[in-house]
Write an enzyme that holds these catalytic residues in place. Structure first.
Site, mmCIF file in Angstrom:
data_model
loop_
_atom_site.group_PDB
_atom_site.id
_atom_site.type_symbol
_atom_site.label_atom_id
_atom_site.label_comp_id
_atom_site.label_asym_id
_atom_site.label_seq_id
_atom_site.Cartn_x
_atom_site.Cartn_y
_atom_site.Cartn_z
ATOM 1 N N HIS A 130 -9.684 1.915 0.696
ATOM 2 C CA HIS A 130 -9.434 2.684 1.906
ATOM 3 C C HIS A 130 -10.737 2.643 2.709
ATOM 4 O O HIS A 130 -11.784 3.055 2.193
ATOM 5 C CB HIS A 130 -9.096 4.129 1.575
ATOM 6 C CG HIS A 130 -7.704 4.315 1.049
ATOM 7 N ND1 HIS A 130 -7.242 3.672 -0.059
ATOM 8 C CD2 HIS A 130 -6.674 5.083 1.508
ATOM 9 C CE1 HIS A 130 -5.978 4.024 -0.267
ATOM 10 N NE2 HIS A 130 -5.609 4.882 0.658
ATOM 11 N N ASP A 143 2.143 3.574 2.728
ATOM 12 C CA ASP A 143 1.132 4.595 2.452
ATOM 13 C C ASP A 143 1.745 5.833 1.798
ATOM 14 O O ASP A 143 1.555 6.065 0.623
ATOM 15 C CB ASP A 143 0.345 4.958 3.713
ATOM 16 C CG ASP A 143 -0.999 5.600 3.404
ATOM 17 O OD1 ASP A 143 -1.534 5.350 2.306
ATOM 18 O OD2 ASP A 143 -1.521 6.342 4.257
ATOM 19 N N GLU A 175 -11.015 5.473 7.223
ATOM 20 C CA GLU A 175 -9.790 6.200 7.601
ATOM 21 C C GLU A 175 -10.195 7.498 8.282
ATOM 22 O O GLU A 175 -10.071 8.590 7.737
ATOM 23 C CB GLU A 175 -8.906 6.463 6.376
ATOM 24 C CG GLU A 175 -7.522 6.953 6.788
ATOM 25 C CD GLU A 175 -6.613 7.264 5.617
ATOM 26 O OE1 GLU A 175 -7.014 7.073 4.467
ATOM 27 O OE2 GLU A 175 -5.487 7.720 5.878
ATOM 28 N N HIS A 214 1.162 5.326 -2.287
ATOM 29 C CA HIS A 214 0.537 6.234 -3.265
ATOM 30 C C HIS A 214 1.642 6.849 -4.108
ATOM 31 O O HIS A 214 2.120 7.949 -3.805
ATOM 32 C CB HIS A 214 -0.266 7.310 -2.542
ATOM 33 C CG HIS A 214 -1.451 6.775 -1.787
ATOM 34 N ND1 HIS A 214 -2.741 6.844 -2.282
ATOM 35 C CD2 HIS A 214 -1.539 6.138 -0.600
ATOM 36 C CE1 HIS A 214 -3.572 6.271 -1.418
ATOM 37 N NE2 HIS A 214 -2.864 5.834 -0.380
ATOM 38 N N HIS A 235 0.849 -1.203 0.000
ATOM 39 C CA HIS A 235 0.000 0.000 0.000
ATOM 40 C C HIS A 235 0.879 1.246 0.000
ATOM 41 O O HIS A 235 1.524 1.575 0.994
ATOM 42 C CB HIS A 235 -0.908 -0.011 1.244
ATOM 43 C CG HIS A 235 -1.930 1.079 1.256
ATOM 44 N ND1 HIS A 235 -3.283 0.828 1.390
ATOM 45 C CD2 HIS A 235 -1.824 2.426 1.180
ATOM 46 C CE1 HIS A 235 -3.948 1.970 1.370
ATOM 47 N NE2 HIS A 235 -3.082 2.958 1.260
ATOM 48 N N GLN A 278 -10.240 8.798 -4.723
ATOM 49 C CA GLN A 278 -9.905 9.581 -3.514
ATOM 50 C C GLN A 278 -10.994 10.595 -3.147
ATOM 51 O O GLN A 278 -11.169 10.941 -1.984
ATOM 52 C CB GLN A 278 -8.567 10.299 -3.738
ATOM 53 C CG GLN A 278 -8.229 11.410 -2.759
ATOM 54 C CD GLN A 278 -7.432 10.931 -1.551
ATOM 55 O OE1 GLN A 278 -6.270 10.607 -1.656
ATOM 56 N NE2 GLN A 278 -8.076 10.899 -0.398
#
Ligand SMILES: [Zn+2]
Length: 432
Positions: free
Chosen positions: A216, A315, A219, A64, A62, A158
């Site tokens: 996700h 992350d 969170e 980005h 995981h 997102q």
């Protein structure tokens, strides 16, 4: 006459966890052909340094890559909150080009490889702000590094799906342009009903493309955020178990104990796996709390006790959410040990598993491990055993992918004593 066998690569005199003796490892056609205490045969390439530890190469479950390294491009995050971080990111996302994104992603892919990683699962933003530029940038970076590392791309909404009309169509297009996993962010929608629709839309898309799902989930510190249960229920109903991963799951820290235990049990039964991202979430969650302050992590010990697959991800690297990060799985696993209080030997084993075997399961990898028949994706650590490697975040002496040595790190330190004695080759911080 017996002719000694010839291999592509032979590693001589290495240590493998669980074996008292050092061993030789022989590789042919990218596959581990033999592991034995004294190999009969030689290699076209021979690597010999006695006693170092060989482990399966790390798996990054995981990250980005479209956002890494954006910190210098952003304005200051004055409140330090997730909400402001996202607002600032919109500006950068609008301005990002595939060329610029690819360059930043490439830097971190190379760092990850040097840290012993040979496969990465990255989320990329897919929304009406950046369109498909983040995807195209990361696809380009992945192609440019195909000799070093595999990259799985998750189409990640997102900005939400119902909150950002047009996103679902872009996700569909992303699945035709290089994404292979469907992402999600259901807690980001405006109501529980919309969150449920978001989950269903993602699973529809995944089933249409026969793809895995990696969302996700929850969170947030909000105890009322309960989208994990939605994802678990939808996974069970659709029979998509073993192909679904829930990342972050921070609200679990705020849930009532009985509810958390029920959802964890249902997740395991449905085949939903987990990725925790302790570095970013320790930094971002619980900011509105006075003491005691929530850590914003899922209940790692309870999940492990329930038999869940728990992987650990980086992350963020140097972006608006998190100013640190080295794309080093040993560093994140060590942070996980502190954050989730994993300190017993079996718990430390779980932390190491979270960046290797468990992460490999999340990514659906086959032939992963240090056994004959497995792919020769290996990392040679400057340590005697796995716990020492974690404690010292030991140097990655060599990284091997499909039988080729693709990276090396040579650390040399010296103590300069007043008497003039010089000690060469000591491992950093190692006391012996
Ligand atoms: Zn994330």
């Amino acid at each position: 006459m017996v002719v000694a066998r010839r291999f592509d690569l032979v590693l001589r005199g290495y240590r493998v966890a669980g074996r008292p003796q050092t061993v030789d490892i022989a590789v042919s056609d990218g596959i581990i052909a033999a592991i034995t205490e004294s190999l009969d045969g030689g290699g076209d390439v021979e690597v010999a340094v006695g006693g170092r530890l060989v482990a399966p190469a790390f798996v990054q479950p995981h990250i980005h890559l479209d956002k890494v390294g954006t910190l210098p491009l952003l304005g200051e995050n004055r409140t330090g909150t997730l909400a402001e971080a996202i607002e600032i990111l919109h500006r950068t996302k609008r301005a990002g080009t595939p060329e610029e994104i690819s360059e930043r992603a490439g830097v971190v892919i190379r760092q990850a490889v040097l840290a012993g990683t040979t496969i990465i699962r990255t989320h990329v933003d897919v929304d009406t702000i950046g369109g498909l530029s983040p995807l195209r940038g990361v696809v380009r970076a992945a192609r440019e590094h195909a000799d070093l590392c595999d990259v799985q791309i998750v189409a990640f909404p997102q900005e939400g799906i119902l909150r950002d009309p047009g996103t679902l169509e872009l996700m569909d297009q992303a699945m035709r342009e290089g994404a292979t996993v469907v992402g999600g962010m259901p807690h980001w929608e405006s109501s529980p009903d919309d969150s449920a629709r978001h989950v269903e839309a993602c699973l529809d898309l995944a089933q249409r493309y026969d793809a895995d799902v990696d969302m996700h989930v929850d969170e947030t510190d909000d105890a009322d955020s309960r989208t994990l249960a939605m994802l678990v229920e939808a996974t069970a109903r659709r029979g998509w178990g073993g192909r679904v991963t829930a990342g972050h799951c921070c609200a679990m820290a705020a849930w009532e104990d009985g509810y958390a235990a029920d959802v964890i049990m249902d997740a395991v039964a449905a085949g939903v796996m987990f990725v925790t991202n302790p570095a970013t979430n320790l930094l971002l969650q619980g900011r509105a709390d006075r003491e005691p302050r929530r850590r914003g992590l899922p209940r790692v010990k309870e999940m492990l006790r329930a038999g869940a697959v728990v992987a650990c991800g980086q992350d963020c690297v140097q972006d608006g959410f998190y100013p640190f990060g080295a794309a080093d799985p040993l560093q994140t696993a060590l942070i996980l040990c502190h954050a989730a209080q994993l300190s017993l030997p079996a718990e430390i084993d779980h932390a190491l598993e979270s960046i290797s075997g468990a992460a490999a399961r999340v990514l659906g990898l086959e032939g992963y491990g240090v056994d004959p028949g497995c792919f020769a994706d290996l990392v040679v650590l400057d340590a005697d055993d796995p716990h020492e490697a974690l404690r010292l975040t030991a140097p990655r002496r060599w990284v091997i992918r499909r039988g080729s040595v693709i990276a090396e790190t040579d650390v040399r330190t010296s103590l300069l004593r007043s008497e003039g004695h010089r000690v060469h080759g000591e491992r950093p911080h190692r006391i012996s």
